[in-house]
Design an enzyme around this catalytic site. Structure first.
Site, short mmCIF file in Angstrom:
data_model
loop_
_atom_site.label_atom_id
_atom_site.label_comp_id
_atom_site.label_asym_id
_atom_site.label_seq_id
_atom_site.Cartn_x
_atom_site.Cartn_y
_atom_site.Cartn_z
CG ASP A 30 -2.16 0.85 0.81
OD1 ASP A 30 -3.21 0.34 0.99
OD2 ASP A 30 -2.17 2.31 1.07
CE LYS A 35 -5.07 2.16 4.39
NZ LYS A 35 -5.80 1.99 3.49
CB THR A 85 -13.61 1.49 -7.96
OG1 THR A 85 -14.15 0.46 -7.34
CG2 THR A 85 -12.22 0.85 -8.79
CD GLU A 148 -13.61 -10.99 -2.37
OE1 GLU A 148 -12.65 -11.16 -2.83
OE2 GLU A 148 -14.38 -11.50 -1.63
CG LEU A 150 -15.17 -8.79 1.13
CD1 LEU A 150 -15.50 -7.94 1.87
CD2 LEU A 150 -13.67 -9.46 0.99
CG ASN A 210 -22.91 -4.99 -4.89
OD1 ASN A 210 -23.05 -5.86 -4.31
ND2 ASN A 210 -21.77 -4.60 -4.93
CG PHE A 251 -30.34 -8.33 0.79
CD1 PHE A 251 -29.47 -9.08 1.50
CD2 PHE A 251 -29.87 -7.10 0.49
CE1 PHE A 251 -28.31 -8.85 1.91
CE2 PHE A 251 -28.55 -6.78 0.86
CZ PHE A 251 -27.77 -7.76 1.62
CB CYS A 262 -20.30 -1.97 -1.88
SG CYS A 262 -18.83 -2.55 -1.70
CE LYS A 325 -22.38 -5.37 6.64
NZ LYS A 325 -22.38 -6.46 5.42
C1 UDX Z 1 -22.37 -5.32 -0.07
C2 UDX Z 1 -22.73 -6.78 -1.03
O1 UDX Z 1 -23.57 -7.67 -0.11
C3 UDX Z 1 -21.32 -7.68 -1.11
O2 UDX Z 1 -21.67 -8.73 -1.81
C4 UDX Z 1 -20.48 -6.74 -2.14
O3 UDX Z 1 -19.14 -7.61 -2.05
C5 UDX Z 1 -20.06 -5.56 -1.35
O4 UDX Z 1 -21.58 -4.89 -1.18
P1 UDX Z 1 -21.81 -4.84 2.17
O5 UDX Z 1 -21.60 -3.34 1.54
O6 UDX Z 1 -20.91 -5.21 3.22
O7 UDX Z 1 -21.93 -5.73 0.95
O8 UDX Z 1 -23.30 -4.79 2.87
P2 UDX Z 1 -24.82 -5.48 2.64
O9 UDX Z 1 -24.97 -6.62 3.77
O10 UDX Z 1 -24.96 -5.96 1.27
O11 UDX Z 1 -25.66 -4.38 3.30
C6 UDX Z 1 -25.76 -3.18 2.41
C7 UDX Z 1 -26.83 -2.19 3.01
O12 UDX Z 1 -27.95 -2.74 2.77
C8 UDX Z 1 -26.53 -1.99 4.43
O13 UDX Z 1 -26.51 -0.74 4.66
C9 UDX Z 1 -27.66 -2.81 5.02
O14 UDX Z 1 -27.97 -2.11 6.19
C10 UDX Z 1 -28.77 -2.50 4.12
N1 UDX Z 1 -29.83 -3.67 4.19
C11 UDX Z 1 -29.52 -4.92 4.01
C12 UDX Z 1 -31.23 -3.34 4.30
O15 UDX Z 1 -31.53 -2.03 4.37
N2 UDX Z 1 -32.14 -4.42 4.12
C13 UDX Z 1 -31.82 -5.54 4.00
O16 UDX Z 1 -32.78 -6.29 4.00
C14 UDX Z 1 -30.46 -5.92 3.63
#
Ligand code: UDX
Length: 435
Positions: A30, A35, A85, A148, A150, A210, A251, A262, A325
């Site tokens: 990096d 970091k 990005t 990815e 994750l 996404n 979801f 993301c 979250k």
């Molecule tokens: C997301 C994708 O899930 C992951 O596959 C990708 O690689 C990166 O972006 P992440 O950003 O960690 O992952 O969060 P995620 O668990 O997807 O939640 C995204 C947002 O949606 C959060 O703010 C969460 O609170 C919200 N959410 C999720 C809802 O409001 N309702 C739901 O039912 C689920």
């Protein structure tokens, strides 16, 4: 295998650590010396469950090192590009500066047979361009795109045991797949589904996934708006439609909506790219998805105003949750932090707390009042807003908590509390999409 990981942000650190756990020799690079020093000392620069332990274990093996010097990639055969990005300032498009920079810095150090593997989320068409640049250099190295998936909070599990592997390869590339199979040998051995495809499909898989998730969340939040106008209960609606296996319950949690590093920027970047490609009409619905999502934040502030009697001016509001979250300290595009700031702008005295994200929130907005516990936040409050569904907030006892506040009024921004229990304890309970 000998692996380098360029970019030690969220994705890169987790990836480098997990690759070491899988038995590979890894160097993480990096440009940020601070970091790198933290990582070399075993401290991840962000909160992620299970990562500190795994990082310490990986460092102790001697097979994981960190450096700011890109030339240490020499000797690695696989080079993962895991830089950020972000959304471009003043535009919806994706800023590819870091990806382009990472590949440019790798070029002089690539050797014949090396595989550069893109993991960052990029607009479709990026990999083709980067592959050409690598080819033109004539080192004999090639490119693969391996998105990815994750999730923050589950990053270690998602990396060690992904639900699918996607390899985007150049036409005629017959070695990339075998190299990636060796990297992911453990996941392959347990039958993890694998999709081998071209660059464009691999890039699209990520943004399409996404976009789908964001759409699912905004769909149920749109239903919450209708529920609010009709006396229906969106959580029961979600349960009922979720029993249909074609729809599924995951979801479909209505509430404050999505945020993070993301989903919001990926759907905007996707729309911007579609416009460049002349297919913007195909994705206009994502603009609606974004708007529905943002409306939930406004609605939350309106509800807060209602519950304290019409004006937020001078009202003491306890904010529980700042991270986008639970199980994360990430406040990027966090609905919770956004609502807290809107309340401050409306004249409320906000006392905010979060189990992990106070430090990250304070770094961005030093002037808000932060405390450590929900009890401190709620002391004499005119209303409590639950904005991130941390387990410790879900488990609050409405009776004991009622002794602390000034007025027993709670807004459940994540539909994660039992309305019956809170009302029985004398609270005014309001939520998004529930009567
Ligand atoms: C997301 C994708 O899930 C992951 O596959 C990708 O690689 C990166 O972006 P992440 O950003 O960690 O992952 O969060 P995620 O668990 O997807 O939640 C995204 C947002 O949606 C959060 O703010 C969460 O609170 C919200 N959410 C999720 C809802 O409001 N309702 C739901 O039912 C689920």
């Amino acid at each position: 295998m000998k692996i380098s990981v360029i970019g030690c942000g969220y994705l890169g650190v987790v990836h480098a650590t997990c690759m070491t756990e899988l038995g590979h020799d890894v160097v993480g690079i990096d440009v940020d010396p601070e970091k790198i020093a933290l990582l070399a000392a075993g401290t991840p620069p962000f909160y992620e469950p299970h990562l500190p332990q795994m990082l310490s274990r990986a460092l102790a093996t001697g097979r994981l090192t960190f450096s700011t010097d890109i030339s240490v990639v020499v000797g690695s055969n696989v080079h993962f590009v895991a830089v950020g990005t972000p959304q471009m300032v003043g535009s919806d498009a994706v800023d590819l500066r870091f990806v382009n920079g990472a590949v440019a810095s790798l070029l002089p150090h690539l050797r014949a047979g090396d595989l550069v593997v893109g993991k960052s989320t990029v607009p479709v068409g990026t990999a083709q361009g980067l592959s050409r640049i690598i080819q033109q250099k004539g080192s004999g190295a090639t490119l693969a795109w391996n998105p990815e998936f994750l999730r923050e909070g589950f990053a270690v599990k998602d990396t060690l045991a992904p639900d699918r592997l996607v390899y985007g390869l150049a036409e005629g590339d017959d070695t990339g797949e075998a190299i990636l199979d060796e990297v992911y040998a453990r996941a392959i051995a347990i039958g993890t589904p694998k999709v081998v495809t071209n660059f464009a499909t691999a890039e699209l898989v990520k943004v399409a996934a996404n976009a789908f998730l964001a759409t699912k969340i905004s769909f149920i939040n749109a239903m919450a708006e209708v529920a609010e106008a009709t006396g229906a209960d969106v959580t029961q609606l979600a349960d009922a439609i979720g029993h249909d296996v074609r729809i599924g319950r995951r979801f479909l949690n209505a509430g404050l909506g999505f945020g993070g590093g993301c989903l919001p920027k990926d759907i905007r970047g996707f729309m911007a790219r579609a416009k460049e490609l002349g297919v913007d009409q195909a994705l206009t619905f994502l603009g609606e998805v974004d708007q529905i999502n943002n409306r939930r934040r406004e609605r939350m502030v309106d509800l807060a105003r209602e519950i304290v009697g019409g004006s937020l001016e001078g009202k003491r509001i306890a904010v529980l949750g700042l991270a986008f979250k639970p199980d994360s300290d990430d406040v990027r595009d966090s609905p919770a932090l956004d609502v807290a700031l809107r309340l401050v702008e409306s004249g409320a005295a906000v006392i905010a707390t979060d189990p992990q994200a106070v430090a990250t929130a304070r770094r961005r907005y030093p002037d808000m009042t932060y405390v450590t516990t929900p009890d401190e936040a709620a002391k004499d409050a005119d209303a409590v807003l639950l904005l991130t569904e941390w387990q410790e907030y879900r488990a609050l006892d409405p009776l004991a908590f009622g002794e602390i506040v000034g007025t027993k009024a709670i807004l459940d921004g994540r539909n994660c509390l039992d309305p019956g229990a809170w009302r029985a304890a004398g609270w005014t309970y309001r939520a998004l999409g529930r009567p």
